[in-house]
Design an enzyme around this catalytic site. Structure first.
Site, PDB file in Angstrom:
ATOM      1  N   TYR A 151       0.814  -1.215   0.000  1.00 42.63           N
ATOM      2  CA  TYR A 151       0.000   0.000   0.000  1.00 42.63           C
ATOM      3  C   TYR A 151       0.849   1.268   0.000  1.00 42.63           C
ATOM      4  O   TYR A 151       0.307   2.371  -0.049  1.00 42.63           O
ATOM      5  CB  TYR A 151      -0.932   0.010   1.212  1.00 42.63           C
ATOM      6  CG  TYR A 151      -2.002  -1.060   1.133  1.00 42.63           C
ATOM      7  CD1 TYR A 151      -1.660  -2.401   1.179  1.00 42.63           C
ATOM      8  CD2 TYR A 151      -3.348  -0.734   1.009  1.00 42.63           C
ATOM      9  CE1 TYR A 151      -2.616  -3.403   1.094  1.00 42.63           C
ATOM     10  CE2 TYR A 151      -4.317  -1.717   0.928  1.00 42.63           C
ATOM     11  CZ  TYR A 151      -3.943  -3.051   0.972  1.00 42.63           C
ATOM     12  OH  TYR A 151      -4.892  -4.033   0.888  1.00 42.63           O
ATOM     13  N   ASP A 165      -5.985  -6.607   5.445  1.00 41.93           N
ATOM     14  CA  ASP A 165      -7.119  -6.122   4.659  1.00 41.93           C
ATOM     15  C   ASP A 165      -8.018  -7.301   4.284  1.00 41.93           C
ATOM     16  O   ASP A 165      -9.249  -7.279   4.473  1.00 41.93           O
ATOM     17  CB  ASP A 165      -6.564  -5.428   3.395  1.00 41.93           C
ATOM     18  CG  ASP A 165      -7.619  -4.640   2.638  1.00 41.93           C
ATOM     19  OD1 ASP A 165      -8.776  -4.634   3.068  1.00 41.93           O
ATOM     20  OD2 ASP A 165      -7.268  -4.038   1.606  1.00 41.93           O
TER      21      ASP A 165
END
Ligand code: NAD
Length: 347
Positions: free
Chosen positions: A125, A231
């Site tokens: 990310y 996630d």
């Protein structure tokens, strides 16, 4: 009476509806709030030309606590994720996502009580990626893992375990394949665990963890992992406990905390007064605990449990076969929020 100044980010899609529901329930507790509403996401692009205007960051830095609705992130092209930018810019490094069974019937499994602690500032990310060649036939993403941030998130998980009286921390990685990044996270977890001999520590490879969670979810307690695995696994644990409609979350840093559900902006349901407001309401419950308003938090939790258990006023997702054995007529989002707020008021 204390009054808390809170940054409120309604967000996109179903965001404005679920945040309005959460505000209603939080205000029903009698705790004083002053909401500073700021826009992020598509709404902000229309007004400010950017999905994350400076005013949002300034408000959060000033108020230190925020309640957020989901924000749309265009897939493939368009602006970068507002959520990732918020977590990185404000160093909201711990994404804490509890998955709790609410009422026996409303869940796939009974007695689910898991917490995913996801590192939220690095990994793939970090946004360091590029095309390898001119005709875009190959691309590369850099997965940045640092010792400092790995130790920090594992320490957060152990401290959380201590504070909440939890028994076990499981570190999840893929150190067999990703020898450097996975290996570093594994090493960091083992080192930090040594300082907490009173809390059980174990490790799982991510693939095995997914299978174990579906087969024996009650063997686990706190799961600490890197950004991408966290996630994915927090959607899995949300599904085990009853679905995205009831899965709250928080983004915690040393200075600031921002509370938001696990789910996204579900654009197809926007404005339909249809989706489940509980994930956002329980994110508010987590915010109350963070503020030290434990009694109010307890009232919100009990009211949510009672409304779901009664099954008189629940949204479509909790009225589906598989979540109930009784025929239940689905209610609107606003009706469910009203029912929860009324119970809270009476407590
Ligand atoms: P989503 O979570 O928005 O929706 C997936 C499905 O889950 C929905 O179609 C619906 O069936 C169900 N669902 C979600 N919320 C629900 C609720 N409150 N009650 C009942 N059912 C619910 O995921 P998506 O469709 O993959 O993403 C939509 C957008 O949201 C994307 O732009 C994505 O980037 C964004 N997103 C934002 C956040 C965030 O802001 N924190 C998180 C995840 C996704």
């Amino acid at each position: 009476m204390a009054s808390y100044k809170i940054t409120l980010i309604p967000g996109d899609g179903i965001g404005p509806e679920v945040t309005a529901a959460a505000v209603k329930v939080l205000e029903a507790t009698g705790v004083g709030f002053e909401w500073e509403t700021v826009d992020a996401g598509e709404t902000a692009v229309r007004q400010y030309g950017t999905p994350l205007p400076e005013i949002v960051l300034e408000s959060l830095k000033k108020n230190k606590v925020g309640l957020k609705g989901p924000v749309t992130t265009p897939i493939g092209t368009g602006f970068r994720s507002v959520n990732v930018a918020l977590r990185m810019t404000l160093d909201l490094y711990a994404c804490v996502r509890p998955a709790r069974s609410i009422a026996g019937e409303g869940t796939r499994y009974e007695n689910i009580d898991l917490v995913v602690v996801r590192e939220a500032t690095e990994g793939p990310y970090s946004g360091v990626e590029h095309w390898v060649d001119r005709d875009h036939s190959a691309a590369e993403t850099i997965n940045i893992i640092t010792r400092k941030n790995s130790e920090r998130i594992v320490r957060y998980a152990f401290e959380y375990a201590k504070k909440e009286g939890r028994k076990k921390v499981t570190a999840v990685h893929k150190a067999n394949i990703m020898k450097c990044t996975g290996g570093l996270f594994q090493e960091a977890a083992q080192k930090v665990a040594e300082s907490y001999p009173e809390i059980e520590f174990e490790e799982r490879l991510i693939d095995n963890m997914c299978m174990q969670l579906v087969k024996k979810p009650n063997n686990y307690d706190i799961i600490v992992t890197t950004n991408l695995f966290g996630d994915i696994i927090s959607d899995l644990t949300a599904g085990l406990a009853g679905g995205l409609g009831i899965a709250p979350g928080s983004n915690i840093g040393d200075e600031l905390a921002l509370f938001e559900p696990v789910h996204g902006s579900a654009p197809k349901y926007a404005g339909k007064d249809k989706v489940n407001p509980v994930a956002e309401i329980l994110s508010g419950e987590m915010m109350l605990k963070h503020l030290g308003e434990n009694e109010a938090a307890e009232h919100v939790w009990k009211a949510v449990c009672a409304v779901i258990e009664e099954k008189k006023v629940v949204t479509y997702d909790l009225a589906l076969p598989g979540y109930t054995t009784r025929p239940v007529k689905p209610s609107k989002l606003s009706e469910m929020a009203d029912a929860i707020a009324k119970k809270v008021e009476k407590m």
